[in-house]
Design an enzyme around this catalytic site. Structure first.
Site, mmCIF file in Angstrom:
data_model
loop_
_atom_site.group_PDB
_atom_site.id
_atom_site.type_symbol
_atom_site.label_atom_id
_atom_site.label_comp_id
_atom_site.label_asym_id
_atom_site.label_seq_id
_atom_site.Cartn_x
_atom_site.Cartn_y
_atom_site.Cartn_z
ATOM 1 N N LYS A 1 0.120 4.249 -0.282
ATOM 2 C CA LYS A 1 -0.531 5.436 0.322
ATOM 3 C C LYS A 1 -0.246 6.675 -0.544
ATOM 4 O O LYS A 1 -0.096 6.554 -1.758
ATOM 5 C CB LYS A 1 -0.084 5.602 1.767
ATOM 6 C CG LYS A 1 -0.274 4.319 2.580
ATOM 7 C CD LYS A 1 -0.192 4.518 4.045
ATOM 8 C CE LYS A 1 -0.315 3.151 4.727
ATOM 9 N NZ LYS A 1 -0.351 3.238 6.174
ATOM 10 N N GLU B 1 -7.222 3.994 7.931
ATOM 11 C CA GLU B 1 -7.037 5.441 7.705
ATOM 12 C C GLU B 1 -8.277 6.040 7.045
ATOM 13 O O GLU B 1 -8.656 7.181 7.338
ATOM 14 C CB GLU B 1 -5.768 5.682 6.868
ATOM 15 C CG GLU B 1 -4.519 5.446 7.700
ATOM 16 C CD GLU B 1 -3.272 5.097 6.911
ATOM 17 O OE1 GLU B 1 -3.251 5.255 5.672
ATOM 18 O OE2 GLU B 1 -2.300 4.650 7.545
ATOM 19 N N GLU C 1 -5.748 -6.042 10.150
ATOM 20 C CA GLU C 1 -4.803 -4.956 10.401
ATOM 21 C C GLU C 1 -5.110 -4.311 11.749
ATOM 22 O O GLU C 1 -5.929 -3.376 11.825
ATOM 23 C CB GLU C 1 -4.929 -3.894 9.305
ATOM 24 C CG GLU C 1 -4.526 -4.380 7.930
ATOM 25 C CD GLU C 1 -3.850 -3.286 7.134
ATOM 26 O OE1 GLU C 1 -2.752 -3.508 6.668
ATOM 27 O OE2 GLU C 1 -4.414 -2.191 7.015
ATOM 28 N N ASN D 1 0.874 -1.185 0.000
ATOM 29 C CA ASN D 1 0.000 0.000 0.000
ATOM 30 C C ASN D 1 0.904 1.226 0.000
ATOM 31 O O ASN D 1 1.488 1.563 1.027
ATOM 32 C CB ASN D 1 -0.889 -0.041 1.258
ATOM 33 C CG ASN D 1 -1.759 1.196 1.388
ATOM 34 O OD1 ASN D 1 -1.788 2.052 0.510
ATOM 35 N ND2 ASN D 1 -2.474 1.288 2.499
ATOM 36 N N SER E 1 3.088 -3.122 10.307
ATOM 37 C CA SER E 1 4.540 -3.124 10.526
ATOM 38 C C SER E 1 5.200 -4.439 10.121
ATOM 39 O O SER E 1 6.096 -4.923 10.806
ATOM 40 C CB SER E 1 4.851 -2.779 11.991
ATOM 41 O OG SER E 1 4.347 -1.484 12.299
ATOM 42 N N HIS F 1 -9.732 0.572 4.719
ATOM 43 C CA HIS F 1 -8.477 0.741 5.474
ATOM 44 C C HIS F 1 -8.757 1.616 6.694
ATOM 45 O O HIS F 1 -9.577 2.536 6.639
ATOM 46 C CB HIS F 1 -7.416 1.387 4.572
ATOM 47 C CG HIS F 1 -6.046 1.366 5.168
ATOM 48 N ND1 HIS F 1 -5.648 2.278 6.118
ATOM 49 C CD2 HIS F 1 -4.995 0.527 4.969
ATOM 50 C CE1 HIS F 1 -4.392 2.001 6.463
ATOM 51 N NE2 HIS F 1 -3.980 0.942 5.792
ATOM 52 N N GLY G 1 1.990 1.306 10.919
ATOM 53 C CA GLY G 1 2.907 2.442 10.869
ATOM 54 C C GLY G 1 3.571 2.758 12.196
ATOM 55 O O GLY G 1 4.175 3.815 12.354
#
Ligand code: PEP
Length: 253
Positions: free
Chosen positions: A11, A96, A166, A9, A211, A94, A172
């Site tokens: 991003k 985010e 996730e 991904n 991660s 996702h 991250g």
């Protein structure tokens, strides 16, 4: 049995030139891989990426799609448009998008349905926050997110679906979940999908994201219910991303 999937991904990183360089390195290194390698590029780079891939060993995915299928929706991009420019995958839900852009469970379900109807393979992201994790609510959160996304999809569930576990606290942060925690969550997810769609759960790939790096990939990918990885930061470095892909062992297939 599916090949394991390693999906990157990207991003909102890079530039046209930088992403083309990254893609070229991945294409050059993808020949002898035991997994399916996917890159999820920003929308504006999808068509140039598709032209560069041109039958090579990398599959293309998008990072999001519209909950609508077309019409007067300024700035939106439909599932059909993604398929038309050569996408085979699209990330849906996702954390985010859920957290920063208010993608509700209902919106996620509509996006998922649109992706499936257009023949794309949606990578449905689910996962708990640190507060939910610490409160012992991981399974309840996963069950609710699965129910909300899947229960309204037409039966039988399409062959294309991919799920990514996730944990939000691992994305991250450098704090990957341990292989044992990941295996337990994946086993639970497979069981829950089986309750919603009794015949589909064994064949749905469940990826881990959070991660994942060259140093921890082999142990995570060796878990029996881990069918691949969704990789953020480490997918921006060709050597790291290919090292993760190479951690998929032929014996695991
Ligand atoms: C992600 O954003 O989906 C992700 C897994 O990111 P990272 O690998 O950087 O934790």
């Amino acid at each position: 049995m599916h090949k394991k999937i390693i999906a990157g991904n990207w991003k909102m990183h890079g530039s046209l030139a930088a992403n083309e360089r990254l893609l070229d390195l991945l294409l050059a290194g993808s020949e002898d891989l035991a997994c399916t390698l996917v890159v999820c590029a920003p929308h504006v780079y999808l068509a140039p990426c598709a032209r560069r891939i041109n039958g090579g060993g990398v599959r293309l995915g998008a990072q999001d799609l519209s909950a609508r299928n077309g019409g007067a929706y300024t700035g939106e991009i439909s599932a059909a448009m993604l398929a038309e420019v050569g996408c085979q995958y699209v990330i849906v839900g996702h954390s985010e998008r859920r957290r920063l852009y208010q993608d509700s469970d209902e919106v996620v379900a509509r996006k998922l349905g649109n992706a499936l109807a257009a023949g794309l393979a949606p990578i449905l992201c689910i996962g708990e926050t640190m507060a939910e994790h610490q409160a012992g609510r991981t399974h309840a959160v996963l069950a609710a997110q699965l129910q909300a996304a899947l229960a309204s999809q037409p039966q039988p569930l399409s062959q294309q679906l991919v799920i990514a576990y996730e944990p939000v606290w691992a994305i991250g942060t450098g704090l990957s979940a341990t292989p044992e925690v990941v295996q337990a969550a994946h086993q639970f997810i497979r069981c829950e999908v089986g309750r919603i769609y009794p015949t589909a759960s064994a064949r749905i790939p469940i990826l881990y994201g959070g991660s994942m790096k060259p140093e921890n990939a082999a142990a995570l990918l060796a878990m029996p219910d881990v069918d691949g990885g969704l990789v953020g930061g480490a997918s921006l470095d060709a050597a790291d991303f290919l090292a993760i892909a190479r951690a998929v062992n032929l014996r695991d297939q």
